[in-house]
Design an enzyme around this catalytic site. Structure first.
Site, PDB file in Angstrom:
ATOM      1  CG  MET A  33      -1.881  -1.217   1.172  1.00  0.00           C
ATOM      2  SD  MET A  33      -3.396  -0.989   2.113  1.00  0.00           S
ATOM      3  CE  MET A  33      -2.750  -0.732   3.748  1.00  0.00           C
ATOM      4  CB  ALA A  35       3.606   4.546   3.410  1.00  0.00           C
ATOM      5  N   GLY A  39      11.536  -2.530   5.300  1.00  0.00           N
ATOM      6  CA  GLY A  39      10.870  -3.839   5.301  1.00  0.00           C
ATOM      7  C   GLY A  39      10.345  -4.172   3.905  1.00  0.00           C
ATOM      8  CG  HIS A  40       7.173  -1.939   2.105  1.00  0.00           C
ATOM      9  ND1 HIS A  40       7.025  -0.880   2.976  1.00  0.00           N
ATOM     10  CD2 HIS A  40       5.988  -2.589   2.097  1.00  0.00           C
ATOM     11  CE1 HIS A  40       5.794  -0.886   3.464  1.00  0.00           C
ATOM     12  NE2 HIS A  40       5.142  -1.911   2.953  1.00  0.00           N
ATOM     13  CD  GLN A  64      -6.016  -3.680   2.854  1.00  0.00           C
ATOM     14  OE1 GLN A  64      -5.940  -4.109   1.713  1.00  0.00           O
ATOM     15  NE2 GLN A  64      -5.031  -3.838   3.725  1.00  0.00           N
ATOM     16  N   GLY A 151       5.017 -10.029   3.674  1.00  0.00           N
ATOM     17  CA  GLY A 151       5.788  -9.987   4.915  1.00  0.00           C
ATOM     18  C   GLY A 151       5.135 -10.824   6.006  1.00  0.00           C
ATOM     19  CE  LYS A 153       4.153  -4.877  11.974  1.00  0.00           C
ATOM     20  NZ  LYS A 153       3.127  -4.253  11.214  1.00  0.00           N
ATOM     21  CD  GLN A 157      -1.835  -8.800   4.324  1.00  0.00           C
ATOM     22  OE1 GLN A 157      -2.687  -7.921   4.421  1.00  0.00           O
ATOM     23  NE2 GLN A 157      -0.584  -8.524   3.981  1.00  0.00           N
ATOM     24  CB  SER A 190       3.332   2.204   6.421  1.00  0.00           C
ATOM     25  OG  SER A 190       3.945   1.363   5.472  1.00  0.00           O
TER      26      SER A 190
END
Ligand code: PAF
Length: 288
Positions: A33, A35, A39-40, A64, A151, A153, A157, A190
């Site tokens: 998404m 930002a 990590g991305h 979402q 991820g 994280k 999901q 983010s």
């Protein structure tokens, strides 16, 4: 460094994919998404290492977010996202707008059970995973990648996406990638920009508690006692706790002897809701 191609429509995306598949190149997708943070970037690195071409999608998916959540204020930084992805050697950014993803009359939503009903995020965000699963299914069908990277994280999901792909026979391999952390252990997110200076100092408590619990449980301590103690520590540390629980790492149901387990937490500090998780190994000590 060259900037990634920016593709705004499904038609543009498919034209590019046709060129790549004509050259027999494999494709990895990293849904985001925006930002973007380190990590991305690590997800993009994992994608690039496993495929010839890497696409990152950037779409702040309205479906979402519940009405009381942060869709309007969710951080958006497209120009610097592009720069960062250029440094990672990403080939293309798919950045559709809401009318591309949800044209007038849009009426289809994926309905979920299993890990989406684990009583974790779903209990506090009851409409969240239907929105995630629907947009992820659309992105996977639009991009038809060989591989998609998510991820760890957002652990629930990831479990929901794995289940979705198995159940709908989508021909894509789902790759989980480890959570990246700040030097003090806070999981990169983010939403960390929402934290005040004081909240930011408190926030690493979540990872400290999870790490200590994982070590205790791995070395034979009672999980129930560790959970009770962990919940108390988090609440006394200034968080409002949504959940802290130990679950089977695959189904997210109750832990089962001899199977991988995961500690998962969600807690609110000020106006920010943080989530984190950690692996628990019953025979080899803690993993991250
Ligand atoms: O994890 C995220 O950033 C989002 O939930 C995703 C997978 C990109 C779907 O909008």
């Amino acid at each position: 460094m060259s900037q990634p191609l920016v593709l705004n429509t499904v038609a543009d995306l498919r034209r590019r994919l046709t060129l790549w598949s004509g050259a027999r190149e494999t494709v990895a997708l990293v849904p985001t998404m925006g930002a973007l943070h380190a990590g991305h970037a690590s997800l993009a690195k994992a994608a690039r290492a496993r495929a010839d071409r890497c696409i990152v999608s950037i779409f702040v998916n309205p479906t979402q977010f519940a009405a009381n959540e942060d869709f309007g204020s969710y951080p958006r930084s497209f120009a610097s996202d592009l720069e960062q992805l250029g440094l990672e050697g990403v080939d293309a950014v798919f950045a559709p707008d809401a009318t591309q993803m949800y044209p007038a009359g849009f009426a289809t939503t994926i309905s979920l059970k299993g890990p989406a009903e684990a009583g974790l995020e779903d209990k506090f965000r009851p409409t969240h995973f239907a929105g995630v699963a629907t947009v992820v299914a659309k992105l996977l069908i639009q991009a038809m990648p060989d591989l998609a990277v998510f991820g760890e994280k957002d652990f629930q999901q990831l479990a929901v996406v794995r289940r979705l792909v198995r159940d709908l026979d989508l021909p894509v391999q789902i790759q989980g990638a480890p959570t990246l952390r700040e030097a003090d252990g806070l999981a990169m997110s983010s939403r960390n920009v929402y934290l005040s200076a004081e909240e930011r100092r408190t926030a690493p408590l979540l990872h400290r508690v999870l790490s200590a619990m994982a070590t205790q449980i791995a070395s034979g301590a009672s999980a129930d006692e560790a959970l009770a103690h962990g919940r108390e520590e988090i609440e006394q540390g200034g968080f409002a706790l949504d959940y802290l629980d130990l679950r089977d790492a695959d189904s997210l149901g109750p832990v089962q002897a001899g199977r991988a387990a995961r500690l998962l937490v969600a807690a609110r500090i000020g106006r920010t809701r943080l989530i984190d998780n950690i692996a628990v190994s019953f025979d080899r000590g803690e993993e991250t």
